[in-house]
Design a protein around this motif. Structure first.
Motif, short mmCIF file in Angstrom:
data_model
loop_
_atom_site.label_atom_id
_atom_site.label_comp_id
_atom_site.label_asym_id
_atom_site.label_seq_id
_atom_site.Cartn_x
_atom_site.Cartn_y
_atom_site.Cartn_z
N CYS A 67 1.65 15.27 3.26
CA CYS A 67 1.57 16.57 3.92
C CYS A 67 0.71 17.50 3.06
N SER A 68 0.35 18.65 3.61
CA SER A 68 -0.56 19.55 2.91
C SER A 68 0.06 20.10 1.62
N VAL A 69 1.38 20.31 1.61
CA VAL A 69 2.04 20.81 0.40
C VAL A 69 1.99 19.76 -0.70
N CYS A 70 2.25 18.50 -0.36
CA CYS A 70 2.16 17.44 -1.37
C CYS A 70 0.73 17.25 -1.86
N ARG A 71 -0.23 17.39 -0.96
CA ARG A 71 -1.64 17.26 -1.39
C ARG A 71 -1.99 18.32 -2.42
N ASP A 72 -1.56 19.54 -2.19
CA ASP A 72 -1.81 20.61 -3.17
C ASP A 72 -1.11 20.32 -4.49
N GLN A 128 6.50 14.94 8.99
CA GLN A 128 6.23 13.63 8.43
C GLN A 128 5.34 13.74 7.21
N CYS A 129 5.51 12.77 6.31
CA CYS A 129 4.75 12.72 5.06
C CYS A 129 5.04 11.36 4.43
N ILE A 130 4.18 10.90 3.57
CA ILE A 130 4.43 9.65 2.83
C ILE A 130 5.74 9.73 2.08
N MET A 131 6.16 10.91 1.69
CA MET A 131 7.39 11.05 0.94
C MET A 131 8.63 11.08 1.85
N ALA A 164 9.36 15.04 -4.64
CA ALA A 164 10.71 14.62 -4.27
C ALA A 164 10.67 13.64 -3.10
N ASP A 165 11.66 12.77 -3.04
CA ASP A 165 11.85 12.00 -1.81
C ASP A 165 12.29 12.97 -0.73
N GLU A 166 11.67 12.85 0.44
CA GLU A 166 12.02 13.73 1.55
C GLU A 166 12.96 13.04 2.54
N TYR A 167 13.18 11.73 2.37
CA TYR A 167 14.08 11.04 3.29
C TYR A 167 15.53 11.30 2.89
N ASN A 209 0.83 -1.21 0.00
CA ASN A 209 0.00 0.00 0.00
C ASN A 209 0.86 1.25 0.00
N TYR A 210 1.83 1.27 0.91
CA TYR A 210 2.73 2.42 0.99
C TYR A 210 3.54 2.59 -0.30
N LEU A 211 4.12 1.50 -0.79
CA LEU A 211 4.94 1.56 -1.99
C LEU A 211 4.15 2.09 -3.18
N PHE A 212 2.94 1.60 -3.34
CA PHE A 212 2.09 2.01 -4.46
C PHE A 212 1.87 3.52 -4.44
N VAL A 213 1.49 4.04 -3.28
CA VAL A 213 1.16 5.47 -3.18
C VAL A 213 2.41 6.34 -3.22
#
Length: 476
Positions: free
Chosen positions: A455-460, A444-447, A323-326, A308-312
């Motif tokens: 996060c809200s920035v990624c959602r936008d 924190q964020c999926i990225m 971008a990757d955030e890690y 699930n995580y990998l797909f999204v």
């Protein structure tokens, strides 16, 4: 498949395809695909046309949004009228070649990669230009070629579809919707049902994650796969080599978890039999892995505990150019002491806090940079990454790796739970594979980690791309 099941299945497929095409949209233009070679090394690159193809299905895009104003991607391609200079179509994208040329190998040899550009057919010959960003994020032309889609050497006739697309989630005509195609690789004929079940499960999960949840009616989702002789795709680092229709494999650029295909021809020749603008490839493997290239495709290990995580997460790269955030996991790319401003919408070098690209999300009084428990996080991450590398080196069972991932996620949750500025938007140092010099919007964020939400920035940023490919209900 028994005839009693085949007839309803075909009827459902035909109804879905009719809905996607739209009875009133029969005059949609043809789909033109320009196949070319992109080659070079760390210092130089070249382009060479291979062929022009008229794909079997009409153009799926929204004719009202032919021009891309999202400013995403390392590259952009433009389709122009060569006589008047009128811009007819444009899209941002990135490439596997672009990633490869940042590796050590590109310093010592040259490679060629297949790439494709797709656009609606116009009534006259066009000029196609590929542009590339410089260190100041300005685009300049790196290749230009004239394309006559009516020329004698254009491929116009395609063979019959090798498999029929499965309608997973069909909301309306393709011109009004984002068309996502889920391809399978590494599934035997006996596992086609398993592929379909995974495609449905993962698409359902995607639409549980905001902003895809709120915009589910703006999407069509299709699934398509060709059977293989053996289950799973290649994982060369462990001596596993399997033939598969798309050639998807692990260990891309020497990264054990990076999964891509470099066989663009095979990918496009299968995908052309379904309506699509975006592609996610599911590999029939348990081992954690995936990848995503903006405007090309993304991949995910469908049988992983973290599917699930990998797909999204990987779809976030491919769909929205996130971008990757890690920054604690090893990657194949070579870091640089320079810190140019990233084009990606969710990372910044923070040259000027007053001009932060997501400043509209930041509450007054939030410090920039924004403090977070980075020292504690980094100390834990160093030990965690050593354990992770040891597990892969010993080729331990995947369950042990999954347990380590779960422990890491729980540690992060506990660490961040009491941290100031949690769930606030600011500029948190550590992003884009670098521990310093780059900043992400939220803690924190999926990225960033294996969180459940963007996060809200990624959602936008995702919403901007949905708007580019879909049509508001009032205009349908």
């Amino acid at each position: 498949m028994p005839l009693s099941r085949l007839i309803p299945h075909c009827a459902t497929l035909l109804a879905a395809l009719a809905l996607a095409c739209g009875a009133a949209r029969a005059a949609a233009p043809a789909t033109v695909r320009l196949d070319y070679q992109h080659s070079g090394n760390a210092l130089a690159e070249q382009y060479a046309i291979e062929r022009v193809v008229i794909e079997p299905l009409p153009w799926p895009g929204n004719p009202a949004r032919n021009l891309d104003d999202s400013n995403r991607g390392v590259n952009r391609f433009e389709v122009l009228d060569p006589k008047t200079g009128e811009l007819l179509y444009s899209r941002g994208f990135s490439t596997i070649f672009g990633e490869w040329r940042s590796t050590d190998e590109a310093k010592t040899l040259s490679r060629g990669f297949q790439e494709s550009l797709r656009f609606p057919k116009f009534e006259r010959p066009v000029r196609v230009r590929v542009l590339k960003r410089d260190e100041f994020n300005a685009f300049s032309v790196v290749w230009s070629v004239d394309v006559d889609a009516d020329a004698p050497d254009v491929v116009r006739k395609q063979g019959p579809a090798p498999a029929k697309p499965i309608p997973i989630h069909v909301s309306g005509p393709s011109a009004d919707k984002v068309d996502l195609l889920i391809l399978g690789d590494g599934y035997t004929r006996a596992e086609m049902g398993k592929f379909e079940a995974s495609a449905r499960k993962l698409a359902e999960h995607l639409f549980q994650v905001s902003p895809f949840r709120e915009r589910a009616k703006d999407f069509n989702v299709w699934a398509l796969a060709l059977p293989t002789q053996e289950s799973g795709v290649s994982r060369p680092s462990t001596g596993v080599h399997h033939a598969s229709p798309l050639g998807t494999r692990y260990d891309i650029f020497g990264s054990e978890r990076y999964v891509l295909t470099t066989d663009n021809r095979a990918l496009r020749e299968l995908a052309q039999y379904a309506p699509y603008e975006f592609i996610e490839i599911l590999v029939n493997n348990d081992t954690y892995g995936g990848g995503g290239i903006f405007g090309q495709f993304s991949t995910a290990a469908a049988n992983s505990d973290w599917a699930n995580y990998l797909f999204v997460h990987e779809f976030g790269h491919h769909f929205a150019g996130l971008a990757d955030e890690y920054y604690t996991s090893p990657v194949a790319y070579q870091s640089s002491s320079e810190r140019p401003e990233p084009w990606e919408p969710n990372a910044t070098a923070l040259r000027d806090p007053a001009k932060l690209k997501w400043k509209d999300h930041v509450k007054a009084g939030t410090p920039l940079p924004t403090p977070w428990p980075k020292l504690e996080y980094d100390e834990y991450a160093r030990n965690y990454q050593k354990q992770r590398a040891a597990l892969r080196e010993a080729n331990r069972p995947e369950a042990e790796m999954s347990a380590l991932f779960k422990a890491d996620r729980e540690h992060s949750r506990a660490l961040f739970a009491a941290a100031p500025h949690q769930h606030e938007v600011g500029a948190f140092e550590g992003a884009n594979y670098e521990a310093s010099g780059y900043y992400r919007p939220e803690m924190q964020c999926i990225m960033f980690d294996r969180s459940e939400q963007f996060c809200s920035v990624c959602r936008d940023a995702i919403g901007t791309i949905i708007d580019l490919y879909s049509r508001p209900a009032a205009q349908q």
